[in-house]
Motif scaffolding. Structure first.
Motif, PDB file in Angstrom:
ATOM      1  N   GLU A  93      94.881  24.571  62.506  1.00 41.76           N
ATOM      2  CA  GLU A  93      93.422  24.961  62.903  1.00 41.76           C
ATOM      3  C   GLU A  93      92.549  24.794  61.898  1.00 41.76           C
ATOM      4  OE1 GLU A  93      92.778  26.543  66.119  1.00 41.76           O
ATOM      5  OE2 GLU A  93      95.100  27.147  66.271  1.00 41.76           O
ATOM      6  N   ALA A  94      91.076  23.456  62.974  1.00 39.14           N
ATOM      7  CA  ALA A  94      89.944  23.589  62.769  1.00 39.14           C
ATOM      8  C   ALA A  94      88.838  23.908  62.581  1.00 39.14           C
ATOM      9  CB  ALA A  94      89.143  22.245  63.106  1.00 39.14           C
ATOM     10  N   PHE A  95      88.576  24.318  61.282  1.00 34.99           N
ATOM     11  CA  PHE A  95      87.728  25.454  60.789  1.00 34.99           C
ATOM     12  C   PHE A  95      86.069  24.835  60.855  1.00 34.99           C
ATOM     13  CE2 PHE A  95      87.546  22.480  56.850  1.00 34.99           C
ATOM     14  CZ  PHE A  95      85.332  22.161  56.591  1.00 34.99           C
ATOM     15  N   PHE A  96      86.081  24.273  61.459  1.00 31.61           N
ATOM     16  CA  PHE A  96      84.386  23.366  63.221  1.00 31.61           C
ATOM     17  C   PHE A  96      84.743  22.002  63.752  1.00 31.61           C
ATOM     18  CE2 PHE A  96      81.226  20.262  63.588  1.00 31.61           C
ATOM     19  CZ  PHE A  96      80.535  21.223  63.668  1.00 31.61           C
ATOM     20  N   GLY A  97      84.357  22.342  64.573  1.00 35.14           N
ATOM     21  CA  GLY A  97      84.613  21.108  65.391  1.00 35.14           C
ATOM     22  C   GLY A  97      82.986  21.162  66.876  1.00 35.14           C
ATOM     23  N   THR A  98      82.965  20.193  66.960  1.00 38.87           N
ATOM     24  CA  THR A  98      81.639  20.070  67.994  1.00 38.87           C
ATOM     25  C   THR A  98      81.940  20.552  68.967  1.00 38.87           C
ATOM     26  OG1 THR A  98      82.784  17.675  68.523  1.00 38.87           O
ATOM     27  CG2 THR A  98      81.047  18.616  66.255  1.00 38.87           C
ATOM     28  N   ASP A  99      83.027  20.282  69.404  1.00 35.79           N
ATOM     29  CA  ASP A  99      83.122  21.272  70.722  1.00 35.79           C
ATOM     30  C   ASP A  99      82.473  22.559  71.471  1.00 35.79           C
ATOM     31  OD1 ASP A  99      84.930  22.366  70.068  1.00 35.79           O
ATOM     32  OD2 ASP A  99      86.801  22.167  71.221  1.00 35.79           O
ATOM     33  N   GLU A 100      81.906  23.421  70.290  1.00 34.60           N
ATOM     34  CA  GLU A 100      82.708  24.996  70.271  1.00 34.60           C
ATOM     35  C   GLU A 100      81.050  25.238  68.853  1.00 34.60           C
ATOM     36  OE1 GLU A 100      85.458  27.618  69.617  1.00 34.60           O
ATOM     37  OE2 GLU A 100      86.674  26.649  71.340  1.00 34.60           O
ATOM     38  N   ASP A 101      80.964  24.337  68.197  1.00 34.65           N
ATOM     39  CA  ASP A 101      80.310  25.077  67.070  1.00 34.65           C
ATOM     40  C   ASP A 101      78.974  23.964  67.325  1.00 34.65           C
ATOM     41  OD1 ASP A 101      82.041  26.844  66.147  1.00 34.65           O
ATOM     42  OD2 ASP A 101      83.167  25.123  65.454  1.00 34.65           O
ATOM     43  N   GLY A 102      78.436  23.089  67.991  1.00 34.70           N
ATOM     44  CA  GLY A 102      77.352  22.437  67.898  1.00 34.70           C
ATOM     45  C   GLY A 102      77.934  21.103  66.630  1.00 34.70           C
ATOM     46  N   MET A 103      76.872  20.306  66.757  1.00 30.77           N
ATOM     47  CA  MET A 103      77.193  19.055  66.668  1.00 30.77           C
ATOM     48  C   MET A 103      76.965  18.613  65.263  1.00 30.77           C
ATOM     49  SD  MET A 103      77.736  17.664  69.173  1.00 30.77           S
ATOM     50  CE  MET A 103      78.083  15.495  69.426  1.00 30.77           C
ATOM     51  N   ASN A 104      76.259  19.749  64.059  1.00 28.32           N
ATOM     52  CA  ASN A 104      76.336  19.897  62.766  1.00 28.32           C
ATOM     53  C   ASN A 104      77.064  20.710  61.633  1.00 28.32           C
ATOM     54  OD1 ASN A 104      73.691  17.690  63.223  1.00 28.32           O
ATOM     55  ND2 ASN A 104      73.110  19.286  63.879  1.00 28.32           N
ATOM     56  N   PHE A 105      77.351  20.107  61.026  1.00 30.35           N
ATOM     57  CA  PHE A 105      77.753  21.115  59.584  1.00 30.35           C
ATOM     58  C   PHE A 105      77.459  21.514  58.870  1.00 30.35           C
ATOM     59  CE2 PHE A 105      81.676  22.368  56.994  1.00 30.35           C
ATOM     60  CZ  PHE A 105      81.432  23.142  57.771  1.00 30.35           C
ATOM     61  N   GLU A 106      76.660  22.553  58.189  1.00 32.56           N
ATOM     62  CA  GLU A 106      76.149  22.374  56.687  1.00 32.56           C
ATOM     63  C   GLU A 106      77.253  23.320  56.394  1.00 32.56           C
ATOM     64  OE1 GLU A 106      72.277  22.498  54.850  1.00 32.56           O
ATOM     65  OE2 GLU A 106      72.046  22.088  56.786  1.00 32.56           O
ATOM     66  N   THR A 107      77.428  23.463  54.958  1.00 37.26           N
ATOM     67  CA  THR A 107      78.000  23.928  53.801  1.00 37.26           C
ATOM     68  C   THR A 107      77.779  23.750  52.480  1.00 37.26           C
ATOM     69  OG1 THR A 107      79.998  25.283  53.694  1.00 37.26           O
ATOM     70  CG2 THR A 107      80.521  23.329  53.454  1.00 37.26           C
ATOM     71  N   THR A 108      77.984  25.341  51.415  1.00 38.61           N
ATOM     72  CA  THR A 108      78.233  24.627  50.129  1.00 38.61           C
ATOM     73  C   THR A 108      80.191  25.112  50.241  1.00 38.61           C
ATOM     74  OG1 THR A 108      75.873  25.344  49.341  1.00 38.61           O
ATOM     75  CG2 THR A 108      77.721  25.076  48.243  1.00 38.61           C
ATOM     76  N   VAL A 109      80.813  24.543  49.165  1.00 35.82           N
ATOM     77  CA  VAL A 109      82.207  23.930  49.310  1.00 35.82           C
ATOM     78  C   VAL A 109      81.841  25.177  47.982  1.00 35.82           C
ATOM     79  CG1 VAL A 109      83.721  22.344  48.727  1.00 35.82           C
ATOM     80  CG2 VAL A 109      82.353  21.602  49.761  1.00 35.82           C
ATOM     81  N   LYS A 110      83.386  26.042  48.934  1.00 34.05           N
ATOM     82  CA  LYS A 110      83.986  26.915  47.753  1.00 34.05           C
ATOM     83  C   LYS A 110      84.885  26.781  46.967  1.00 34.05           C
ATOM     84  CE  LYS A 110      82.357  30.664  51.025  1.00 34.05           C
ATOM     85  NZ  LYS A 110      81.329  29.832  51.526  1.00 34.05           N
ATOM     86  N   GLU A 111      85.279  25.698  47.434  1.00 33.17           N
ATOM     87  CA  GLU A 111      86.474  25.366  46.435  1.00 33.17           C
ATOM     88  C   GLU A 111      87.157  24.329  46.604  1.00 33.17           C
ATOM     89  OE1 GLU A 111      90.867  26.703  49.311  1.00 33.17           O
ATOM     90  OE2 GLU A 111      89.260  28.459  47.824  1.00 33.17           O
ATOM     91  N   ASN A 112      87.567  23.109  44.910  1.00 32.31           N
ATOM     92  CA  ASN A 112      88.530  21.855  45.873  1.00 32.31           C
ATOM     93  C   ASN A 112      88.819  21.556  46.678  1.00 32.31           C
ATOM     94  OD1 ASN A 112      86.463  21.689  43.171  1.00 32.31           O
ATOM     95  ND2 ASN A 112      88.240  21.100  42.278  1.00 32.31           N
ATOM     96  N   THR A 113      89.043  20.574  47.470  1.00 36.56           N
ATOM     97  CA  THR A 113      90.028  20.361  49.107  1.00 36.56           C
ATOM     98  C   THR A 113      89.599  19.471  49.011  1.00 36.56           C
ATOM     99  OG1 THR A 113      91.146  21.468  50.728  1.00 36.56           O
ATOM    100  CG2 THR A 113      88.354  21.701  50.021  1.00 36.56           C
ATOM    101  N   THR A 114      90.320  18.893  50.356  1.00 33.19           N
ATOM    102  CA  THR A 114      90.412  17.500  50.942  1.00 33.19           C
ATOM    103  C   THR A 114      90.202  17.831  52.458  1.00 33.19           C
ATOM    104  OG1 THR A 114      91.899  16.440  49.510  1.00 33.19           O
ATOM    105  CG2 THR A 114      91.248  15.648  51.492  1.00 33.19           C
ATOM    106  N   TRP A 115      89.520  17.274  53.094  1.00 37.22           N
ATOM    107  CA  TRP A 115      88.707  17.563  54.509  1.00 37.22           C
ATOM    108  C   TRP A 115      89.740  16.382  55.643  1.00 37.22           C
ATOM    109  CZ3 TRP A 115      82.655  18.865  54.559  1.00 37.22           C
ATOM    110  CH2 TRP A 115      82.776  19.884  54.073  1.00 37.22           C
ATOM    111  N   LEU A 116      89.529  16.760  56.209  1.00 39.33           N
ATOM    112  CA  LEU A 116      89.763  15.791  57.863  1.00 39.33           C
ATOM    113  C   LEU A 116      89.240  15.723  58.592  1.00 39.33           C
ATOM    114  CD1 LEU A 116      92.401  13.804  58.565  1.00 39.33           C
ATOM    115  CD2 LEU A 116      92.973  15.854  59.615  1.00 39.33           C
TER     116      LEU A 116
END
Length: 167
Positions: A93-116
């Motif tokens: 599951e996507a944790f962010f999608g522009t179809d539902e969440d708007g065109m901008n995503f802003e966050t402070t990363v909580k743990e080391n990871t890789t986003w797709l």
């Protein structure tokens, strides 16, 4: 015989635990998608592309705990979207999608990871054309400023000195 079997099972479990995080980092691509590996930018980075079904680009972006980042998606099409997945999570599951969440995503990363980052053209909407142009802007931001602690007010000398304690 039993000890040998137990050692084999422990070795297999250890190997699985050591390789599981690496396996979680490999994204599953749709037919025709091309993977582009990014590095976290020091300054704003803009990606431009086309969400053509069957030959789109998807991007991996390594992020580290504490990084503050903003991802903005822009397109002229009402059928093109961006989905962001965390490859360290077992669900798809996507944790962010522009179809539902708007065109901008802003966050402070909580743990080391890789986003797709997966720009896509919606297959379920009635539309014309085979795809749409898009741009993705990835901006590293300064960490949110810490609220300064109010300074304790110095004690003011009183016009009336305190009386010594009674005995």
């Amino acid at each position: 015989m039993r000890d040998a079997l137990m050692r084999t099972m422990i070795a297999a479990a250890t190997l699985f635990l050591l390789t599981a995080p690496a396996m979680a980092q490999a994204p599953q691509l749709e037919p025709g998608e091309k993977l582009e590996k990014l590095q976290f930018p020091a300054v704003a980075m803009q990606l431009k592309g086309w969400t053509k079904f069957g030959s789109s680009h998807v991007y991996t972006l390594p992020v580290r705990a504490g990084q503050h980042v903003k991802v903005s998606f822009a397109t002229k099409s009402k059928y093109a979207f961006l989905a962001i997945f965390d490859l360290s999570k077992p669900d798809d599951e996507a944790f962010f999608g522009t179809d539902e969440d708007g065109m901008n995503f802003e966050t402070t990363v909580k743990e080391n990871t890789t986003w797709l980052l997966r720009p896509y053209y919606s297959k379920v909407s009635p539309r014309r054309g085979l795809g749409a142009p898009f741009s993705v802007l990835i901006e590293p931001l300064a960490a949110a400023p810490q609220q300064p602690q109010p300074a304790a007010e110095p004690e003011r000398p009183s016009l009336f000195p305190k009386a010594p304690p009674r005995q």
